[in-house]
Each structure stands twice: as C-alpha cells, then as structure tokens.
Design a protein around this motif. Structure first.
Motif, mmCIF file in Angstrom:
data_model
loop_
_atom_site.group_PDB
_atom_site.id
_atom_site.type_symbol
_atom_site.label_atom_id
_atom_site.label_comp_id
_atom_site.label_asym_id
_atom_site.label_seq_id
_atom_site.Cartn_x
_atom_site.Cartn_y
_atom_site.Cartn_z
ATOM 1 N N ALA A 96 42.420 27.706 40.108
ATOM 2 C CA ALA A 96 42.558 26.335 39.600
ATOM 3 C C ALA A 96 41.223 25.794 39.106
ATOM 4 O O ALA A 96 41.144 25.178 38.034
ATOM 5 N N ASN A 97 40.153 26.031 39.877
ATOM 6 C CA ASN A 97 38.822 25.553 39.478
ATOM 7 C C ASN A 97 38.361 26.206 38.188
ATOM 8 O O ASN A 97 37.762 25.555 37.324
ATOM 9 N N GLU A 98 38.651 27.505 38.059
ATOM 10 C CA GLU A 98 38.203 28.214 36.858
ATOM 11 C C GLU A 98 38.973 27.754 35.628
ATOM 12 O O GLU A 98 38.396 27.592 34.548
ATOM 13 N N LYS A 99 40.263 27.536 35.773
ATOM 14 C CA LYS A 99 41.043 27.047 34.642
ATOM 15 C C LYS A 99 40.495 25.710 34.156
ATOM 16 O O LYS A 99 40.424 25.455 32.954
ATOM 17 N N ALA A 100 40.105 24.878 35.098
ATOM 18 C CA ALA A 100 39.578 23.564 34.736
ATOM 19 C C ALA A 100 38.195 23.667 34.095
ATOM 20 O O ALA A 100 37.906 23.015 33.091
ATOM 21 N N SER A 101 37.338 24.519 34.664
ATOM 22 C CA SER A 101 35.964 24.602 34.167
ATOM 23 C C SER A 101 35.876 25.319 32.832
ATOM 24 O O SER A 101 35.050 24.974 31.981
ATOM 25 N N TYR A 102 36.749 26.317 32.606
ATOM 26 C CA TYR A 102 36.718 27.048 31.337
ATOM 27 C C TYR A 102 37.433 26.282 30.235
ATOM 28 O O TYR A 102 37.219 26.539 29.056
ATOM 29 N N ASN A 103 38.316 25.358 30.629
ATOM 30 C CA ASN A 103 39.053 24.562 29.651
ATOM 31 C C ASN A 103 39.696 25.446 28.587
ATOM 32 O O ASN A 103 39.570 25.228 27.381
ATOM 33 N N ASP A 104 40.373 26.500 29.049
ATOM 34 C CA ASP A 104 40.984 27.462 28.135
ATOM 35 C C ASP A 104 41.996 26.790 27.206
ATOM 36 O O ASP A 104 42.825 25.993 27.648
ATOM 37 N N SER A 105 41.923 27.141 25.944
ATOM 38 C CA SER A 105 42.865 26.577 24.979
ATOM 39 C C SER A 105 44.202 27.306 25.013
ATOM 40 O O SER A 105 45.213 26.795 24.547
ATOM 41 N N ASN A 106 44.197 28.514 25.553
ATOM 42 C CA ASN A 106 45.430 29.305 25.594
ATOM 43 C C ASN A 106 45.625 29.841 27.009
ATOM 44 O O ASN A 106 45.541 31.028 27.259
ATOM 45 N N LEU A 107 45.872 28.922 27.938
ATOM 46 C CA LEU A 107 46.009 29.297 29.329
ATOM 47 C C LEU A 107 47.265 30.132 29.557
ATOM 48 O O LEU A 107 48.314 29.858 28.985
ATOM 49 N N GLN A 108 47.138 31.138 30.442
ATOM 50 C CA GLN A 108 48.312 31.910 30.812
ATOM 51 C C GLN A 108 49.188 31.077 31.737
ATOM 52 O O GLN A 108 48.691 30.344 32.588
ATOM 53 N N SER A 109 50.464 31.220 31.570
ATOM 54 C CA SER A 109 51.378 30.582 32.508
ATOM 55 C C SER A 109 51.343 31.367 33.814
ATOM 56 O O SER A 109 50.808 32.474 33.881
ATOM 57 N N GLU A 110 51.919 30.784 34.848
ATOM 58 C CA GLU A 110 51.970 31.465 36.138
ATOM 59 C C GLU A 110 52.715 32.793 36.015
ATOM 60 O O GLU A 110 52.315 33.802 36.598
ATOM 61 N N ASP A 111 53.811 32.795 35.260
ATOM 62 C CA ASP A 111 54.588 34.021 35.081
ATOM 63 C C ASP A 111 53.791 35.078 34.323
ATOM 64 O O ASP A 111 53.853 36.273 34.656
ATOM 65 N N GLU A 112 53.063 34.655 33.298
ATOM 66 C CA GLU A 112 52.257 35.599 32.516
ATOM 67 C C GLU A 112 51.156 36.211 33.372
ATOM 68 O O GLU A 112 50.923 37.419 33.325
ATOM 69 N N LEU A 113 50.478 35.375 34.151
ATOM 70 C CA LEU A 113 49.420 35.888 35.028
ATOM 71 C C LEU A 113 49.996 36.823 36.073
ATOM 72 O O LEU A 113 49.429 37.879 36.347
ATOM 73 N N ARG A 114 51.139 36.467 36.610
ATOM 74 C CA ARG A 114 51.777 37.319 37.612
ATOM 75 C C ARG A 114 52.115 38.687 37.027
ATOM 76 O O ARG A 114 51.940 39.719 37.693
ATOM 77 N N ALA A 115 52.572 38.715 35.790
ATOM 78 C CA ALA A 115 52.913 39.985 35.137
ATOM 79 C C ALA A 115 51.667 40.838 34.909
ATOM 80 O O ALA A 115 51.691 42.064 35.115
ATOM 81 N N VAL A 116 50.576 40.188 34.486
ATOM 82 C CA VAL A 116 49.314 40.908 34.262
ATOM 83 C C VAL A 116 48.822 41.520 35.566
ATOM 84 O O VAL A 116 48.419 42.692 35.619
ATOM 85 N N LEU A 117 48.837 40.744 36.632
ATOM 86 C CA LEU A 117 48.338 41.224 37.918
ATOM 87 C C LEU A 117 49.231 42.324 38.493
ATOM 88 O O LEU A 117 48.740 43.259 39.135
ATOM 89 N N LYS A 118 50.530 42.233 38.244
ATOM 90 C CA LYS A 118 51.441 43.290 38.695
ATOM 91 C C LYS A 118 51.106 44.611 38.010
ATOM 92 O O LYS A 118 51.077 45.673 38.646
ATOM 93 N N GLU A 119 50.831 44.552 36.709
ATOM 94 C CA GLU A 119 50.472 45.761 35.965
ATOM 95 C C GLU A 119 49.152 46.339 36.472
ATOM 96 O O GLU A 119 49.016 47.564 36.621
ATOM 97 N N ILE A 120 48.176 45.462 36.739
ATOM 98 C CA ILE A 120 46.893 45.928 37.269
ATOM 99 C C ILE A 120 47.089 46.593 38.624
ATOM 100 O O ILE A 120 46.507 47.651 38.907
#
Length: 267
Positions: free
Chosen positions: A171-195
C-alpha cells in the motif's frame, strides 16, 4: 552478561505496535542473557518491571512452552519452544552463510554481478553484492531496501510470504510511486502465482534503469524464502544471456534450498 535494559525506554518511540508482545519478547531476551535458571526477582530487576507484571507474562509464556519454571527451585529459563525458534534462526543463518560461500563460483560461471536480499520489516534488504568483471555499473549499497512491487527480488518475496507481512508495504509503495497504471488485486495475484510456480522473477529497468535483474529464492522446507539470489545483466542483453543467467541462478538456489523430507510410505 549484557547490561540491564529499561523496557519502557527501549520501546518508546518508533512505529506503534503491540506493546504486550514487545514486553514479552524483551522478557524472553533477558531470560536468554542468564546462563542458568533465574529467579523472578532477578528477572524483574533486569527488565525494570514489577515482579507481579513479569509473573503474569511468564505464566503465559510458560503455557506456550517459550519459558520454563523448575518445580523445585521455582526459577525460570527458556522453554523448549523458544529453543526451537533459536535453532530455526541458526539454521537460516547457516544457510545464508552457505549461499554466500558459493557466490564467487556462481559469479564466475554466470559472468555477471550477483546480489543477495533478505526480508526485513522494511522490505527486501541488500546484504551482499558479489561483483564480476563486467563493466556494468551497479550503484547498490549494502543495507539498501528495494521496492516490493518494482523489483524482481521484491516480487519474489511477495510471491512466497504471507500477505499479512507485505500488505502495508504494498500500500505504501503504491502511494509513493503514484503509478499511472496500477495492477488490480487480481492482476497482482496472478503475477505472484506465476512467480511462485516458476520460482523466478525478472525485472528490467526498474531498480536500475540500464539493468535486467533475474531472481530466484533459497527456500526452507516449508517454502519460506530465506534469501533471494539475483543476477544482474545489461538490459540490452540478448535472450541467450538472460536464459543462461536464469538457468544458473535457478539451479544454484534449488541446490541451496531445503527440501521437504520424504518418507517410504509417502506416494
């Protein structure tokens, strides 16, 4: 024997936590500083807390097997479960030492820089850099904390650690990086599952703009990451070079990982 500490002074300031847990941990640490079972009076003096308060904590710690009270003497010492925790910590330290010893040979084989990160409350923390003859500049410093979402080692830890350990950092990193194209929770979960399935992560131009980082974990027998090993190459490297480093880092971490014991009656 270490000098007395004031629990209240030691715990003052810093981020808010669970005070009772911190006091219990301090009591256990002070128990560890005594070379033999000690009385409630001596322990309370060392902790600078009242005997009645220390006794209440010891009652709970004894029930959990983290402290032990002798029936005849009434003195206290560390319990068997505290000893198990210490042995587990020692095993992790031994494994990190084993990984460090193998780094020079790994760097020679891969012909690239390699660094190690461990997990701390601040996130992935750099503890070792083994440099190769490669001219690639890597301005990384020991003790430096890497991002969890924007580095290969960070995503590797996210893939294997319990979400409760990483939620606040994400949460802190998402706020500090102010990403313009943030991954959704589902997208991040899928990435981490693959890793987690592949046991490697690759990152290009995130921590250092001119590099590609290739990470793999050294795991304990419960699939908890002890340390993450990362090979660093130029972001202009061809696919063969990246595949070679990936294969080498993955093979090395697999060899250093602790594998779940098997038994004859298991299929």
């Amino acid at each position: 024997m270490s000098p007395p500490t004031r629990v209240h002074e030691k715990l003052a300031g810093g981020k808010a936590g669970v005070y009772s847990v911190e006091v219990a941990a301090e009591i256990l640490l002070q128990l560890a500083n005594f070379r033999q079972p000690t009385s409630l009076k001596s322990l309370s003096e060392r902790c600078k807390l009242s005997p009645s308060k220390v006794h209440r904590y010891l009652s709970s710690l004894t029930k959990l097997g983290l402290a032990f009270q002798g029936q005849k003497s009434g003195n206290y010492s560390l319990g068997k479960n505290a000893i198990l925790l210490g042995l587990a910590a020692m095993q992790h330290i031994d494994q990190i030492d084993d990984v460090m010893e193998g780094l020079p040979q790994l760097v020679k084989e891969l012909e690239c820089h390699v660094y190690l990160t461990v997990w701390s409350k601040m996130g992935p923390t750099l503890i070792k850099v083994e440099r190769s003859n490669d001219s690639l500049a890597i301005p990384l410093m020991l003790g430096q904390t890497l991002p969890v979402l924007h580095s290969s080692s960070g995503r590797m830890f996210l893939a294997f650690l319990d979400a409760a350990q990483t939620r606040e950092l994400i949460a802190n990193e998402k706020a500090s990086y102010n990403d313009s194209n943030l991954q959704s929770e589902d997208e991040l979960r899928a990435v981490l599952k693959e890793i987690r399935q592949n046991r490697f992560a690759v990152s290009t131009g995130e921590v250092e703009s001119e590099t590609t980082a290739i990470s793999a974990p050294v795991l304990d027998w419960q699939d908890n990451p002890i340390v993450v090993v990362t090979g660093l190459v130029s972001k202009h490297s061809d696919k063969d070079k990246i595949q070679s480093v990936l294969t080498g880092v993955s093979r090395f971490t697999e060899q250093k990982s602790v594998h779940r014991p098997t038994f004859p009656f298991e299929s």
